[in-house]
Design a protein around this motif. Sequence first.
Motif: not given
Length: 298
Positions: A88, A36, A144, A90
Amino acid sequence: MRQRFTVIEGGAAAPGAVIADAAVTGSFGGPVTWRIDLRKPLSIGEGEVAAWRALLVRSGAADPVHADPDYLLSAAQHQAGGREIVFALAWAVGAGPERLGAVVPLALPHTLWGHGRIVLWQPHGTAVAPTFATDSAAAVREALVERLRELRPRAILILDEPAADAPQDRAPAPRLAALPRRASIPAHSLIGVRAIHAPAPPVTEWISEPHRIRDAVEAFLLLDAEVSTAPIIADPSEAAMVRVVTRLFAQRRQATVALTRRDGAVVAASVTLGVGAESVIWKQVAGNVAPERIARPA
């Protein structure tokens, strides 16, 4: 007593989520783990933007226009409302080249009065959701949560998707001075004159060429300032976003400004983002022409 990281999901608070093994197969062709990266809008580069758009295609995003990085990153810069917005990203690691599997916009709490709450973020007036690759949402959320627990051990993460702000009329801008009305000829002195020439029909032009979009947007903003009770131009952040978003979308031929003129004067205008069935009318203003008159014919 030190407060632990808390996750609120579905309205119920659970002290600390139990993180399972983040390795999943999903649609990535083999077991992967998730990295992340929390990035501010201005720090996201061209390679990440390209991976973001590829993710939108793979995931079949329901609203690809408002989920597009040109839109979300511009909104995060110009209409964050004082909040710190991060994205964020990923990345799936371990099954060939790294591949972007999710983009989750987050609003971080203010250091003094933010109450430690990290929430999903949406631009004002939209209902765009975070973008996840197929079968990756659960694993990405676990990763996360773990990442945010490391960075903000005393924070509260709220995973409920926020309800989109209902579109509201902008507050009326203060008027500095009223323009004096021009002296006019008495109506009884013009008997029969108006019947000589019938009103010219409105003519609509659709502008999508990148080098013409800027002037077309300014014509739209000028008409909005003339006929709206709360002009866009009165809000510098909104006006800046309109200019930036249309310029960025126009670079990919995904912005169209429709200008409807009568006797040479612009009387209605609209801004459309996207192309084909996925396009949306983003902004629209009309003086004395009905909005449907500026819709592009099928």
